[in-house]
Design an enzyme around this catalytic site. Structure first.
Site, PDB file in Angstrom:
ATOM      1  N   ASN A  13       0.887  -1.171   0.000  1.00  0.00           N
ATOM      2  CA  ASN A  13       0.000   0.000   0.000  1.00  0.00           C
ATOM      3  C   ASN A  13       0.917   1.211   0.000  1.00  0.00           C
ATOM      4  O   ASN A  13       1.533   1.526   1.011  1.00  0.00           O
ATOM      5  CB  ASN A  13      -0.884  -0.030   1.250  1.00  0.00           C
ATOM      6  CG  ASN A  13      -1.725   1.228   1.398  1.00  0.00           C
ATOM      7  OD1 ASN A  13      -1.767   2.058   0.490  1.00  0.00           O
ATOM      8  ND2 ASN A  13      -2.384   1.382   2.541  1.00  0.00           N
ATOM      9  N   LYS A  15       0.186   4.256  -0.178  1.00  0.00           N
ATOM     10  CA  LYS A  15      -0.388   5.433   0.480  1.00  0.00           C
ATOM     11  C   LYS A  15      -0.120   6.676  -0.389  1.00  0.00           C
ATOM     12  O   LYS A  15      -0.169   6.579  -1.607  1.00  0.00           O
ATOM     13  CB  LYS A  15       0.143   5.554   1.911  1.00  0.00           C
ATOM     14  CG  LYS A  15      -0.054   4.230   2.687  1.00  0.00           C
ATOM     15  CD  LYS A  15       0.208   4.322   4.149  1.00  0.00           C
ATOM     16  CE  LYS A  15      -0.045   2.962   4.804  1.00  0.00           C
ATOM     17  NZ  LYS A  15       0.140   2.989   6.248  1.00  0.00           N
ATOM     18  N   HIS A  99      -9.327   1.218   4.688  1.00  0.00           N
ATOM     19  CA  HIS A  99      -8.060   1.391   5.404  1.00  0.00           C
ATOM     20  C   HIS A  99      -8.277   2.279   6.627  1.00  0.00           C
ATOM     21  O   HIS A  99      -9.069   3.230   6.593  1.00  0.00           O
ATOM     22  CB  HIS A  99      -6.997   1.999   4.485  1.00  0.00           C
ATOM     23  CG  HIS A  99      -5.639   1.892   5.091  1.00  0.00           C
ATOM     24  ND1 HIS A  99      -5.180   2.798   6.010  1.00  0.00           N
ATOM     25  CD2 HIS A  99      -4.673   0.950   4.961  1.00  0.00           C
ATOM     26  CE1 HIS A  99      -3.965   2.424   6.406  1.00  0.00           C
ATOM     27  NE2 HIS A  99      -3.639   1.307   5.776  1.00  0.00           N
ATOM     28  N   GLU A 101      -6.586   4.584   7.802  1.00  0.00           N
ATOM     29  CA  GLU A 101      -6.345   6.016   7.576  1.00  0.00           C
ATOM     30  C   GLU A 101      -7.561   6.676   6.939  1.00  0.00           C
ATOM     31  O   GLU A 101      -7.850   7.852   7.201  1.00  0.00           O
ATOM     32  CB  GLU A 101      -5.075   6.197   6.728  1.00  0.00           C
ATOM     33  CG  GLU A 101      -3.826   5.884   7.558  1.00  0.00           C
ATOM     34  CD  GLU A 101      -2.677   5.282   6.779  1.00  0.00           C
ATOM     35  OE1 GLU A 101      -2.659   5.379   5.548  1.00  0.00           O
ATOM     36  OE2 GLU A 101      -1.780   4.690   7.430  1.00  0.00           O
ATOM     37  N   GLU A 171      -5.438  -5.308  10.166  1.00  0.00           N
ATOM     38  CA  GLU A 171      -4.426  -4.299  10.453  1.00  0.00           C
ATOM     39  C   GLU A 171      -4.712  -3.631  11.801  1.00  0.00           C
ATOM     40  O   GLU A 171      -5.528  -2.701  11.879  1.00  0.00           O
ATOM     41  CB  GLU A 171      -4.433  -3.219   9.361  1.00  0.00           C
ATOM     42  CG  GLU A 171      -4.090  -3.746   7.987  1.00  0.00           C
ATOM     43  CD  GLU A 171      -3.431  -2.688   7.111  1.00  0.00           C
ATOM     44  OE1 GLU A 171      -2.291  -2.926   6.705  1.00  0.00           O
ATOM     45  OE2 GLU A 171      -4.027  -1.629   6.868  1.00  0.00           O
ATOM     46  N   GLY A 177       2.519   1.940  10.833  1.00  0.00           N
ATOM     47  CA  GLY A 177       3.467   3.060  10.733  1.00  0.00           C
ATOM     48  C   GLY A 177       4.124   3.425  12.045  1.00  0.00           C
ATOM     49  O   GLY A 177       4.740   4.487  12.168  1.00  0.00           O
ATOM     50  N   SER A 217       3.377  -2.556  10.162  1.00  0.00           N
ATOM     51  CA  SER A 217       4.831  -2.635  10.339  1.00  0.00           C
ATOM     52  C   SER A 217       5.396  -4.003   9.986  1.00  0.00           C
ATOM     53  O   SER A 217       6.366  -4.450  10.592  1.00  0.00           O
ATOM     54  CB  SER A 217       5.234  -2.217  11.757  1.00  0.00           C
ATOM     55  OG  SER A 217       4.820  -0.889  12.010  1.00  0.00           O
TER      56      SER A 217
HETATM   57  P1  13P Z   1       3.085   0.075   7.663  1.00  0.00           P
HETATM   58  O1  13P Z   1       3.601  -1.201   7.061  1.00  0.00           O
HETATM   59  O2  13P Z   1       3.849   1.280   7.242  1.00  0.00           O
HETATM   60  O3  13P Z   1       2.911  -0.052   9.145  1.00  0.00           O
HETATM   61  O4  13P Z   1       1.620   0.288   7.066  1.00  0.00           O
HETATM   62  C1  13P Z   1       0.734  -0.766   7.122  1.00  0.00           C
HETATM   63  C2  13P Z   1      -0.472  -0.391   6.361  1.00  0.00           C
HETATM   64  O5  13P Z   1      -1.214   0.503   6.739  1.00  0.00           O
HETATM   65  C3  13P Z   1      -0.754  -1.102   5.117  1.00  0.00           C
HETATM   66  O6  13P Z   1      -2.011  -0.790   4.644  1.00  0.00           O
END
Ligand code: 13P
Length: 255
Positions: A13, A15, A99, A101, A171, A177, A217
């Site tokens: 992803n 982002k 997601h 976010e 997740e 993150g 992560s």
């Molecule tokens: P990270 O791997 O940066 O923690 O992000 C995970 C994520 O949100 C994948 O959609």
């Protein structure tokens, strides 16, 4: 790692990262590193404006390019949004929905996540449906209830036939993150709860066929032990999906 019943999916992803030129260089760099690694499906979900460049660079390879969100209406007055039909028209077959976010910063709810999922499935797309608890919920001991509720609401009115095109990404929000990762046991236990919830809705045989990824992560160092768990069927990777060698090492861990 998962059994022959389920396909492992390693997805990046991106982002809000990568211009079209950066996406092209990234795909050109990662392509030889993952060539022939066919024990898993490999997907990168890209910002809308970089999709075409990523697709062009990935052409003829084992890399699929997806989108990071989709709107639920077919068309109309939804400024800034993109429909499933539009994504299909440019050859996109995977899309992330729900997601954390999007839920956290853009006020998406289980209701709209469900609508978006249905719209993407109606266009024949594969949906990577994200869910997971926030830190306070884990600390309060209600993780299982939270993920079971999200699973039920996000999949409301989705048939067993449509479910074949759904990949779930567990997740935990506290692990995204942050450099914190769920332990392999935490990932396994919570994914088992999601799978048990799928069994309640669709029956055990169908639940056993659904790919459920871990995200939060995941990186080149911890992927092997997470993917070694029987219910962890792949990964949804943020930060480590921006570095070709790191992403390729995760694909290697899935072989
Ligand atoms: P990270 O791997 O940066 O923690 O992000 C995970 C994520 O949100 C994948 O959609």
């Amino acid at each position: 790692m998962n059994t022959a019943k389920r396909r492992t999916v390693i997805a990046g992803n991106w982002k809000m990262n990568f211009t079209p030129a950066e996406a092209t260089s990234f795909i050109n760099a990662v392509k030889p590193l993952v060539a022939g690694k066919d024990n898993c499906d490999i997907v990168f979900c890209a910002p809308y404006v970089t999709i075409a460049a990523a697709q062009a660079a990935a052409e003829g390879s084992n890399i699929h390019i997806g989108a990071e969100n989709v709107h639920f209406a077919e068309k109309g007055a939804y400024t800034g949004e993109v429909s499933a039909k539009m994504l299909r028209a440019v050859g996109v077959d995977y899309v992330i929905v729900g997601h954390s976010e999007r839920r956290q910063y853009f006020a998406e709810t289980d209701y709209t996540v469900n609508l978006r999922t249905k719209a993407a499935l109606a266009e024949g797309m594969k949906v990577i449906l994200c869910l997971g608890e926030v830190k306070e919920q884990r600390l309060a001991g209600i993780t299982n209830e939270v993920v079971a509720m999200q699973t039920k609401l996000d999949l409301a009115d989705i048939t067993a036939a449509e479910l074949k095109n759904v990949i779930i990404a567990y997740e935990p929000v506290w692990a995204i993150g942050t450099g914190l990762t769920a332990t392999p046991d935490q990932a396994e236990e919570t994914i088992a709860v999601i799978r048990a919830t799928l069994a309640e809705i669709y029956g055990e045989a169908t639940a056993e066929t659904v790919t459920i990824q871990y995200g939060g992560s995941m990186n080149e160092k911890n992927a092997a032990e997470l993917l070694a768990k029987p219910d962890v069927d792949g990964g949804l990777i943020g930060g480590a999906s921006l570095v070709p060698e790191k992403f390729a090492a995760i694909v290697d861990a899935a072989q």
